[in-house]
Design a protein around this motif. Structure first.
Motif, PDB file in Angstrom:
ATOM      1  N   PRO A 209      40.818  30.212  38.670  1.00 14.29           N
ATOM      2  CA  PRO A 209      41.935  30.480  39.595  1.00 14.29           C
ATOM      3  C   PRO A 209      42.505  31.892  39.506  1.00 14.29           C
ATOM      4  O   PRO A 209      42.913  32.464  40.520  1.00 14.29           O
ATOM      5  N   GLN A 210      42.551  32.467  38.306  1.00 13.75           N
ATOM      6  CA  GLN A 210      43.129  33.805  38.178  1.00 13.75           C
ATOM      7  C   GLN A 210      42.297  34.868  38.878  1.00 13.75           C
ATOM      8  O   GLN A 210      42.815  35.920  39.233  1.00 13.75           O
ATOM      9  N   MET A 211      41.003  34.624  39.081  1.00 12.99           N
ATOM     10  CA  MET A 211      40.182  35.568  39.829  1.00 12.99           C
ATOM     11  C   MET A 211      40.567  35.599  41.298  1.00 12.99           C
ATOM     12  O   MET A 211      40.235  36.548  42.012  1.00 12.99           O
ATOM     13  N   LEU A 212      41.275  34.572  41.748  1.00  9.81           N
ATOM     14  CA  LEU A 212      41.767  34.495  43.118  1.00  9.81           C
ATOM     15  C   LEU A 212      43.255  34.829  43.198  1.00  9.81           C
ATOM     16  O   LEU A 212      43.884  34.628  44.238  1.00  9.81           O
ATOM     17  N   ASN A 213      43.808  35.332  42.100  1.00  8.50           N
ATOM     18  CA  ASN A 213      45.222  35.739  42.007  1.00  8.50           C
ATOM     19  C   ASN A 213      46.187  34.567  42.161  1.00  8.50           C
ATOM     20  O   ASN A 213      47.348  34.749  42.539  1.00  8.50           O
ATOM     21  N   LEU A 214      45.755  33.364  41.857  1.00  7.95           N
ATOM     22  CA  LEU A 214      46.612  32.205  42.086  1.00  7.95           C
ATOM     23  C   LEU A 214      47.818  32.177  41.161  1.00  7.95           C
ATOM     24  O   LEU A 214      48.854  31.593  41.495  1.00  7.95           O
ATOM     25  N   GLN A 215      47.716  32.829  40.011  1.00  9.78           N
ATOM     26  CA  GLN A 215      48.882  32.912  39.128  1.00  9.78           C
ATOM     27  C   GLN A 215      49.965  33.792  39.743  1.00  9.78           C
ATOM     28  O   GLN A 215      51.150  33.635  39.428  1.00  9.78           O
ATOM     29  N   ALA A 234      44.215  28.260  30.814  1.00  8.46           N
ATOM     30  CA  ALA A 234      45.154  28.731  29.797  1.00  8.46           C
ATOM     31  C   ALA A 234      44.548  29.845  28.953  1.00  8.46           C
ATOM     32  O   ALA A 234      45.227  30.817  28.592  1.00  8.46           O
ATOM     33  N   ARG A 235      43.272  29.719  28.631  1.00  9.91           N
ATOM     34  CA  ARG A 235      42.607  30.749  27.833  1.00  9.91           C
ATOM     35  C   ARG A 235      42.616  32.091  28.569  1.00  9.91           C
ATOM     36  O   ARG A 235      42.797  33.156  27.961  1.00  9.91           O
ATOM     37  N   MET A 236      42.399  32.043  29.869  1.00  4.72           N
ATOM     38  CA  MET A 236      42.413  33.274  30.659  1.00  4.72           C
ATOM     39  C   MET A 236      43.774  33.958  30.583  1.00  4.72           C
ATOM     40  O   MET A 236      43.868  35.182  30.552  1.00  4.72           O
ATOM     41  N   LYS A 237      44.833  33.172  30.549  1.00  4.78           N
ATOM     42  CA  LYS A 237      46.183  33.749  30.499  1.00  4.78           C
ATOM     43  C   LYS A 237      46.543  34.242  29.100  1.00  4.78           C
ATOM     44  O   LYS A 237      46.948  35.398  28.925  1.00  4.78           O
ATOM     45  N   TYR A 238      46.408  33.378  28.121  1.00  7.41           N
ATOM     46  CA  TYR A 238      46.964  33.684  26.810  1.00  7.41           C
ATOM     47  C   TYR A 238      46.045  34.523  25.937  1.00  7.41           C
ATOM     48  O   TYR A 238      46.506  35.187  25.008  1.00  7.41           O
ATOM     49  N   LEU A 239      44.752  34.510  26.234  1.00  5.31           N
ATOM     50  CA  LEU A 239      43.815  35.322  25.452  1.00  5.31           C
ATOM     51  C   LEU A 239      43.317  36.532  26.219  1.00  5.31           C
ATOM     52  O   LEU A 239      42.493  37.296  25.716  1.00  5.31           O
ATOM     53  N   GLY A 240      43.800  36.708  27.437  1.00  4.87           N
ATOM     54  CA  GLY A 240      43.417  37.875  28.224  1.00  4.87           C
ATOM     55  C   GLY A 240      41.940  37.932  28.551  1.00  4.87           C
ATOM     56  O   GLY A 240      41.349  39.022  28.609  1.00  4.87           O
ATOM     57  N   ARG A 241      41.343  36.771  28.801  1.00  4.66           N
ATOM     58  CA  ARG A 241      39.892  36.725  29.024  1.00  4.66           C
ATOM     59  C   ARG A 241      39.492  37.072  30.464  1.00  4.66           C
ATOM     60  O   ARG A 241      38.326  37.336  30.723  1.00  4.66           O
ATOM     61  N   ASN A 242      40.428  37.034  31.382  1.00  2.04           N
ATOM     62  CA  ASN A 242      40.056  37.271  32.774  1.00  2.04           C
ATOM     63  C   ASN A 242      39.903  38.771  33.052  1.00  2.04           C
ATOM     64  O   ASN A 242      40.808  39.561  32.778  1.00  2.04           O
ATOM     65  N   LYS A 243      38.770  39.147  33.601  1.00  4.28           N
ATOM     66  CA  LYS A 243      38.477  40.552  33.880  1.00  4.28           C
ATOM     67  C   LYS A 243      38.286  40.822  35.370  1.00  4.28           C
ATOM     68  O   LYS A 243      37.858  41.914  35.750  1.00  4.28           O
ATOM     69  N   ARG A 244      38.633  39.846  36.216  1.00  6.51           N
ATOM     70  CA  ARG A 244      38.405  40.018  37.645  1.00  6.51           C
ATOM     71  C   ARG A 244      39.643  39.551  38.415  1.00  6.51           C
ATOM     72  O   ARG A 244      40.459  38.776  37.906  1.00  6.51           O
ATOM     73  N   ALA A 245      39.769  40.047  39.641  1.00  7.60           N
ATOM     74  CA  ALA A 245      40.907  39.703  40.486  1.00  7.60           C
ATOM     75  C   ALA A 245      40.488  39.819  41.941  1.00  7.60           C
ATOM     76  O   ALA A 245      39.413  40.354  42.264  1.00  7.60           O
TER      77      ALA A 245
END
Length: 323
Positions: A209-215, A234-245
């Motif tokens: 979801p974060q790759m689609l900017n849903l947050q 949750a991992r994408m948010k709290y561990l900073g794993r997301n590298k795309r948007a």
């Protein structure tokens, strides 16, 4: 295009040249009604949004993910009497409902098509609020809020950008009225410029979801209980794993790329694939699209659409901060 309530003649009369506020039928968006005593509890366990925040004056934007946290659908959810209505693009809604029905056999929940009862339209353009009032609705009063009139509802998605849910007969009658009517592409252009998207068939199950900017558009709750795919989200948010948007791009071209088409970035003398088109619309040889790209992309980077003409793409600013 799915035209269960919009005739070919009516669709052919719609234009992209409307100036000012407009109403656009959205026949490619479907509605599912969810009923049963477990409907709230079941969807709470299946989606990124917090159904405990839903009331008569609000709607929820949310996503349905698989167990790996990949997005199957991006939807809008609202209450309607004793039912919940889920509104989404037909491809993604069909994909999610198939999964909800499969895993909902042990819950007291049922899903029924709303196509015979409801129709979806968009309201947009400068001064869109005047049309909301003219239709008999009070202004919702902010993003994420809705207003009801008779059996219809108008959802405020963003500034001067609304989704209208009407009984099918009322929607058909509206097309024969003197309201300024526009083609769906005019509403989609506005949807893209607000940094909003939906998933077509090639991209279902491809992005967290974060790759689609849903947050960034209040479609993910990080405080609700467990739901399908939560661990990855949750991992994408709290561990900073997301590298795309998701980013907004524009080009001068007559091309209208399909969902999933590649976008390339120049590195020295070479071009390398760096992203994919999510949604795109071309109006008067102006291409507007939203695409998943690296989240550190900048306007200084050289981007192009991978196609025969390979038009250069200009990065536009997002209307919200990414977090």
């Amino acid at each position: 295009m799915h035209t269960s309530w919009l005739t070919a003649k009516s669709y052919g009369q719609l234009s992209n040249q409307v100036q000012g506020p407009f109403i656009a039928p959205l026949p490619a968006f479907d509605i599912i009604s969810v009923s049963g005593t477990d409907k709230h509890k079941y969807l709470q366990s299946q989606t990124t949004c917090d159904l405990d925040q839903l009331n008569d004056d609000t709607f929820l934007r949310g996503a349905h993910c698989d167990a790996k946290g990949k997005t199957w659908s991006v939807f809008h959810l609202l209450q309607h009497h004793d039912e919940l209505l889920v509104v989404a693009f037909r491809d993604e809604l069909s994909a999610s409902v198939a999964q909800w029905q499969k895993f909902g056999v042990f819950s007291k929940v049922s899903f029924a098509s709303g196509q015979d009862k409801f129709a979806t339209l968009g309201i947009g353009g400068a001064g869109a609020e005047t049309l909301v009032s003219r239709l008999g609705f009070k202004l919702p009063g902010g993003n994420g809020r809705l207003s009801r009139h008779n059996q219809g509802a108008v959802l405020q998605l963003a500034d001067e950008h609304f989704m209208l849910i009407l009984p099918k007969a009322d929607a058909i009658a509206l097309l024969d009225s003197d309201y300024p009517l526009a083609a769906p592409t005019l509403w989609l252009k506005q949807h893209i410029l607000h940094g909003l998207c939906y998933l077509e068939q090639p991209l279902i199950g491809e992005f967290v979801p974060q790759m689609l900017n849903l947050q960034a558009v209040d479609a993910i709750s990080f405080s609700k209980g467990c739901y399908l795919g939560q661990e990855t989200v949750a991992r994408m948010k709290y561990l900073g794993r997301n590298k795309r948007a998701a980013w907004i791009l524009q080009a001068d071209t007559d091309e209208a790329p399909a969902a999933g088409c590649d976008i390339e970035q120049q590195f020295n003398e070479n071009w390398r694939r760096v992203g994919q088109v999510i949604n795109a619309v071309n109006i008067n040889n102006q291409l507007w699209l939203i695409a998943v790209l690296p989240n550190d992309i900048t306007p200084a980077d050289s981007l192009r659409l991978k196609s025969d003409s390979a038009p250069a793409l200009q990065l536009l600013p997002l209307p919200y901060p990414l977090s």
